[in-house]
Design a protein around this motif. Structure first.
Motif, PDB file in Angstrom:
ATOM      1  N   THR A  41      13.466   1.303  -1.496  1.00 16.19           N
ATOM      2  CA  THR A  41      12.998   1.849  -3.003  1.00 16.19           C
ATOM      3  C   THR A  41      11.721   2.230  -2.868  1.00 16.19           C
ATOM      4  OG1 THR A  41      14.513  -0.009  -3.892  1.00 16.19           O
ATOM      5  CG2 THR A  41      12.659   0.659  -5.306  1.00 16.19           C
ATOM      6  N   ILE A  42      10.944   1.683  -2.094  1.00 13.46           N
ATOM      7  CA  ILE A  42       9.369   2.022  -1.785  1.00 13.46           C
ATOM      8  C   ILE A  42       9.461   3.711  -1.532  1.00 13.46           C
ATOM      9  CG2 ILE A  42       7.092   1.913  -0.827  1.00 13.46           C
ATOM     10  CD1 ILE A  42       7.555  -1.085  -1.020  1.00 13.46           C
ATOM     11  N   LEU A  56       2.028   0.245 -12.153  1.00 11.62           N
ATOM     12  CA  LEU A  56       2.489   0.006 -10.681  1.00 11.62           C
ATOM     13  C   LEU A  56       2.028  -1.081 -10.047  1.00 11.62           C
ATOM     14  CD1 LEU A  56       2.259   3.748  -9.613  1.00 11.62           C
ATOM     15  CD2 LEU A  56       4.256   2.474 -10.288  1.00 11.62           C
ATOM     16  N   LEU A  57       0.786  -1.462 -10.326  1.00 12.30           N
ATOM     17  CA  LEU A  57       0.009  -2.878  -9.792  1.00 12.30           C
ATOM     18  C   LEU A  57       0.759  -3.780 -10.398  1.00 12.30           C
ATOM     19  CD1 LEU A  57      -2.136  -3.906  -7.925  1.00 12.30           C
ATOM     20  CD2 LEU A  57      -3.819  -3.792  -9.948  1.00 12.30           C
ATOM     21  N   ILE A  58       1.090  -4.007 -11.408  1.00 13.39           N
ATOM     22  CA  ILE A  58       1.766  -5.226 -12.123  1.00 13.39           C
ATOM     23  C   ILE A  58       3.112  -5.372 -11.566  1.00 13.39           C
ATOM     24  CG2 ILE A  58       2.678  -6.120 -14.062  1.00 13.39           C
ATOM     25  CD1 ILE A  58      -0.301  -6.531 -14.174  1.00 13.39           C
ATOM     26  N   VAL A  59       3.658  -4.212 -11.376  1.00 13.90           N
ATOM     27  CA  VAL A  59       5.234  -4.291 -10.593  1.00 13.90           C
ATOM     28  C   VAL A  59       5.115  -4.967  -9.358  1.00 13.90           C
ATOM     29  CG1 VAL A  59       6.978  -2.882  -9.897  1.00 13.90           C
ATOM     30  CG2 VAL A  59       6.142  -2.482 -12.202  1.00 13.90           C
ATOM     31  N   ALA A  60       3.920  -4.156  -8.594  1.00 16.42           N
ATOM     32  CA  ALA A  60       3.828  -4.592  -6.974  1.00 16.42           C
ATOM     33  C   ALA A  60       3.417  -6.108  -6.877  1.00 16.42           C
ATOM     34  CB  ALA A  60       2.763  -4.009  -6.528  1.00 16.42           C
ATOM     35  N   ALA A  73       0.792  -1.261   0.025  1.00 17.69           N
ATOM     36  CA  ALA A  73      -0.297  -0.224  -0.158  1.00 17.69           C
ATOM     37  C   ALA A  73       0.965   1.024  -0.162  1.00 17.69           C
ATOM     38  CB  ALA A  73      -0.887  -0.098   1.132  1.00 17.69           C
ATOM     39  N   CYS A  74       2.096   1.187   0.753  1.00 11.28           N
ATOM     40  CA  CYS A  74       2.871   2.324   0.666  1.00 11.28           C
ATOM     41  C   CYS A  74       3.386   2.686  -0.541  1.00 11.28           C
ATOM     42  CB  CYS A  74       4.102   1.946   1.739  1.00 11.28           C
ATOM     43  SG  CYS A  74       5.105   3.318   2.080  1.00 11.28           S
ATOM     44  N   PHE A  75       3.659   1.637  -1.592  1.00 11.12           N
ATOM     45  CA  PHE A  75       3.992   1.815  -2.852  1.00 11.12           C
ATOM     46  C   PHE A  75       3.171   2.816  -3.876  1.00 11.12           C
ATOM     47  CE2 PHE A  75       4.616  -0.019  -7.211  1.00 11.12           C
ATOM     48  CZ  PHE A  75       5.863   0.567  -7.349  1.00 11.12           C
TER      49      PHE A  75
END
Length: 346
Positions: free
Chosen positions: A134-135, A107-111, A74-76
């Motif tokens: 990194t986040i 971003l969702l795919i990366v997470a 979620a922080c991402f």
């Protein structure tokens, strides 16, 4: 738990809970429904999940790794949703309504890929500190991007002739609050994450008070739709307004008022402040301060060449500048030389 720990848990958890309730309100219940309030709700939701993870982890170190990973994931998304919110507020005619889905999808795919391939439970040393740092860096980058969009509004904080709006105060408060919150997480050890939760609770209640008791709070949450929608002003209408604007500026000499605001000129044209800004930006490619200062410098050049009695400082005041330094700096920026050298040349 001792009483002090119970009290600490109450205040830190209360902020996360209230943030969650407020986020759901903005996401599903607030009216009128606008894309900006959706982004604000998503931003608060991500923050609340992240803060909730910190609270429960502090008081229960044996917390499930799945919940820990959820909080960090979620922080991402805190920075991206803050950026999208700021963009949707200050650039309502931009393409944010269409690009945000692709932005968040990537971003969702990366997470999901990182979370699936390197789960927190089995790759703690990778998450601490590399993925977590990194986040936080990504969060900071989005904060800088948000601040960059607000850069043109920064001059209102230092220009006495411009009034700082409630919306500007709100947006700068969000940015500063995020910087404080990010710093409290980045520069404290993992076992002291409760400081971030307490910081969030404190900032959240300040923002709630700002919304509840601030004047014109609807201006902060809801952007009024101008009659031109997302389209540029009609050319004939723009030409008519520009002709009227030039007439008002030259005949009434509004620029001589050092406290002149864009809303004052817009009122003369019988249009909204937003439409006036649109007129300047789309048809003249100028901001309001530049537009007004050009009139002031034009008048100053006339007086410099025709009046030997007034000092240069007096000329600056006569033309609407509220200080000698501002007059000199603006004159040099527009003319390319200082007022004294300009006078010597002629």
């Amino acid at each position: 738990m001792e009483f002090n720990r119970e009290l600490l848990f109450f205040f830190s958890a209360l902020g996360a809970f209230n943030g969650l309730v407020l986020s759901l309100y903005f996401l599903f219940y607030v009216k009128p429904k606008q894309i900006s309030t959706k982004f604000l709700g998503a931003f608060l939701l991500m923050l609340s999940i992240r803060i909730g993870k910190s609270v429960f982890f502090h008081f229960n170190p044996e917390l499930s790794f799945h919940y820990l990973q959820l909080g960090l994931t979620a922080c991402f998304f805190i920075g991206p949703f803050l950026y999208l919110y700021v963009k949707s507020v200050i650039q309502p005619e931009s393409n944010v309504k269409t690009i945000w889905k692709y932005h968040i999808f990537i971003l969702l795919i990366v997470a999901l890929v990182v979370g699936y391939m390197y789960p927190f439970k089995t790759h703690i040393k990778l998450w601490r500190p590399y993925i977590i740092k990194t986040i936080y860096i990504q969060w900071f980058v989005y904060l800088l991007a948000s601040l960059y969009m607000l850069a043109p509004r920064l001059q209102t904080l230092f220009d006495r002739s411009q009034k700082v709006t409630r919306l500007d105060t709100w947006l700068f408060s969000l940015i500063i609050g995020n910087l404080i919150l990010l710093s409290s997480y980045y520069f404290t050890s993992f076992i002291n994450y409760i400081s971030g939760a307490l910081t969030f609770s404190f900032l959240l209640y300040l923002l709630i008070l700002f919304l509840l008791f601030g004047k014109n709070r609807n201006v902060i949450l809801f952007q009024k739709k101008n009659k031109y929608g997302d389209k540029k002003m009609d050319n004939d209408e723009a030409l008519r307004l520009l002709e009227q604007l030039n007439k008002v500026m030259t005949q009434e000499e509004l620029y001589k008022n050092p406290n002149l605001k864009s809303s004052d000129v817009a009122k003369k044209l019988q249009i909204s402040t937003h439409q006036f800004s649109q007129l300047l930006n789309d048809n003249l490619g100028k901001s309001f301060p530049i537009f007004i200062n050009e009139y002031r410098i034009k008048e100053a050049k006339k007086i410099v060449l025709s009046n030997d009695q007034l000092t240069l400082e007096a000329i600056g005041y006569e033309c609407g500048f509220n200080s000698k330094s501002t007059f000199y700096a603006t004159f040099k920026k527009i003319v390319g030389t200082t007022p004294s050298k300009f006078k010597e040349q002629f």
